[in-house]
Design a protein around this motif. Sequence first.
Motif, short mmCIF file in Angstrom:
data_model
loop_
_atom_site.label_atom_id
_atom_site.label_comp_id
_atom_site.label_asym_id
_atom_site.label_seq_id
_atom_site.Cartn_x
_atom_site.Cartn_y
_atom_site.Cartn_z
N UNK A 65 0.85 -1.19 0.00
CA UNK A 65 0.00 0.00 0.00
C UNK A 65 0.89 1.25 0.00
N UNK A 66 0.60 2.15 -0.92
CA UNK A 66 1.35 3.40 -1.03
C UNK A 66 0.59 4.50 -0.30
N UNK A 67 1.29 5.26 0.53
CA UNK A 67 0.67 6.36 1.26
C UNK A 67 0.66 7.60 0.37
N UNK A 68 -0.49 8.00 -0.16
CA UNK A 68 -0.50 9.13 -1.10
C UNK A 68 -0.25 10.47 -0.44
N UNK A 69 -0.37 10.53 0.90
CA UNK A 69 -0.14 11.80 1.59
C UNK A 69 1.33 12.03 1.93
N UNK A 70 2.11 10.96 1.93
CA UNK A 70 3.53 11.08 2.30
C UNK A 70 4.36 10.35 1.24
N UNK A 71 5.12 11.12 0.51
CA UNK A 71 5.85 10.56 -0.63
C UNK A 71 6.86 9.50 -0.18
N UNK A 519 -0.02 -3.46 -12.82
CA UNK A 519 0.38 -2.31 -13.64
C UNK A 519 0.13 -1.05 -12.83
N UNK A 520 0.96 -0.03 -13.06
CA UNK A 520 0.80 1.23 -12.33
C UNK A 520 1.57 2.32 -13.07
N UNK A 521 1.56 3.53 -12.53
CA UNK A 521 2.34 4.63 -13.12
C UNK A 521 2.72 5.59 -12.01
N UNK A 522 3.67 6.47 -12.31
CA UNK A 522 4.07 7.50 -11.36
C UNK A 522 2.98 8.56 -11.27
N UNK A 523 2.75 9.15 -10.10
CA UNK A 523 1.72 10.19 -9.97
C UNK A 523 1.94 11.39 -10.87
N UNK A 524 3.20 11.65 -11.27
CA UNK A 524 3.46 12.76 -12.20
C UNK A 524 3.51 12.30 -13.65
N UNK A 576 5.74 -12.15 -6.91
CA UNK A 576 5.53 -10.75 -6.58
C UNK A 576 4.14 -10.59 -5.99
N UNK A 577 4.06 -10.00 -4.78
CA UNK A 577 2.80 -9.84 -4.07
C UNK A 577 2.31 -8.40 -4.06
N UNK A 578 3.22 -7.44 -4.23
CA UNK A 578 2.83 -6.03 -4.19
C UNK A 578 3.66 -5.21 -5.15
N UNK A 579 3.06 -4.14 -5.70
CA UNK A 579 3.72 -3.37 -6.75
C UNK A 579 3.17 -1.95 -6.73
N UNK A 580 4.02 -0.97 -6.39
CA UNK A 580 3.59 0.43 -6.31
C UNK A 580 4.68 1.35 -6.88
N UNK A 581 4.24 2.53 -7.35
CA UNK A 581 5.19 3.47 -7.98
C UNK A 581 5.01 4.86 -7.38
N UNK A 582 6.13 5.54 -7.15
CA UNK A 582 6.13 6.96 -6.82
C UNK A 582 6.87 7.68 -7.94
N UNK A 583 7.02 8.99 -7.80
CA UNK A 583 7.68 9.75 -8.86
C UNK A 583 9.14 9.35 -9.04
N UNK A 584 9.80 8.90 -7.97
CA UNK A 584 11.22 8.56 -8.04
C UNK A 584 11.49 7.07 -7.98
N UNK A 585 10.60 6.30 -7.34
CA UNK A 585 10.94 4.91 -7.04
C UNK A 585 9.80 3.95 -7.39
#
Length: 602
Positions: A65-71, A519-524, A576-585
């Motif tokens: 789970x990615x925390x959208x409030x804290x990068x 599948x996912x993408x960076x927020x930017x 692979x059980x989880x997969x999330x993306x941020x702008x850098x990682x």
Amino acid sequence: MAASNYSLKVNRELLDPNFESYRLSLDAIPTYNVELDAAVEEVKLKDTQYTLEHMRAFGMYNYLHLDPWYEDSVLFVDCKGRVLSLTVTLDTALGKPREVYRITADSSQCEDRLCASLSLTSATWAALSDGTGRLHLLRTGKRGDSSQNKWEPLFSEDMGEPFTILHSISHVQAGVHTMEVLLLRIQKDPQETKGSGYSVSLEWITVANTAGHDEETNTNPFEADKRKKMCQEKKYETTKRRVLRGKSVPHYAAVEPQGKGLMVASEKPFVFTHVDGRPVELPDPEPMEVEKTDPIYFWQQTAEDITVCVRMPEGVTKEEVQFRLTADNIRLGVQGFPPLLEGQLYASVDTEASAWIIKNDKSLEVTLQKRSEGPMWSELVMGDRRGECVMSDEQAALIHERLTYLTAEDLNGNPDKDKPPCNSQELEDCDGFPEDSFSLTHFDGESLKPTQVVNLGSHQYLFTVDVNPCDMPCLCLRHDVDALVWQPRPDQPSNMWEHIATFNALGYVQASKRDKKFATCAPNFSYASLCECLRRSFIYRQPSPVETVLFNRKQGRQVGQVAKQQVASLDSDKPILGFRATNERLYILTSSNLFVLKVNNN
């Protein structure tokens, strides 16, 4: 259905008709590994959970789970019931995931137990399911830093059968703090006798602070704190429960920011059935037609165009004809009479290449040029049943020839032939094509009725991504070969879904990945990424300027931008059980490791 049909409006400025392809880049992606103290709790499907919907809902669950409030802050639950958080600031100095909460109940006693699920409700609240049917609402305080405190449970209630949390939000309504939580269940349905025997249930729960504002009159601070804590433990209560039912697991489901409505994208429609345990009065079914009326228009199609013949009053002149055509809508009528043909077309047409003419003084023939050649239309105007599609002799002969091998005198007369006859009794849910009813629906929170419906048709769902935590999650759909990101705007009824980003050719590329899991993408939107069940992940970057001079030899022109594709392979043989993306990682979770891939350097 008392809802208006709506078509997604593509922003042509976000499309790149000159996009060529992704170029494979051999640049290494820095990968960092965090070994976990305890394994991630992966709950395997049981023998009773055999349907395709069970697999979609629970077998393909994203445990990270990615925390959208804290990068660059991610969370997961391990086999000890610990909710663990990892915030990355320096890749070369990764710490151990930190425990922020522990599920105390023994969930192993529940036979139908599901995986624990987590939803970050706001910057200071979270919703947690233990997989046995109990919902916890936790006050987290400010997350994302190493000095954060343990999460404090302020609401815990048994909601019945086990569920997973799809979405949750927090808002203040009339001065009262309120949380909306959306739960997903797959339940045995006695009325489902022809299918799998299961139905899909969405439960929209509202939990509010029924105590209102705390008012302490005791001057003793210690006594006041004690009374305040006792009050807080009981002040959050369930104030409303609404249930929707359908026959397919939704690809997308989310509550509006202020809890005023709900959006659901699914292959089969959902309807509200219960509110606070009471059945919802469903609209009376339409009476059966005793006599079949003659169609008022006939239409025929080829791969390139549509020909429509509309019956009209005799003696009508061209001055009396009222005809209006846009790329997606048509309106045809005679002055002084109700419209003969009106509504949204099945697909877009080229208005400049379309025309109409009066024939024999009693019919009007309209020729519509398809904007996309090839796909055949299943209907002319969405929801209009007053016309009849006429098939040419050549089309009928071609279809008959293609379907001949599917028929036989015996149920399975000769299975050794190259094209054995089809035995429908052996088909499963996953063998079918996507339903024509695949739609995106907005429900009003008060009337519980759909207000706008988008027929997604061939627009395959790809993934969901949180771009702005204050807005609803975005959904990514395939349009032709591209992948388009849509941002819901519930406060803009005329433009409720806005096209905000495009990933060129990603729709085509992802279709070739047969082992794709997430599948996912960076927020930017700087890159999109896919991962397989084991090891490999693929990164597709947006076109960027090249440092050297490149020429396209076929077209004899200089190439100014190149879109890169990169492949990363993990040093692990675990699924692979989880997969999330941020702008850098990019974060990839297995049962024993959390991998951090440094994709961008800001």
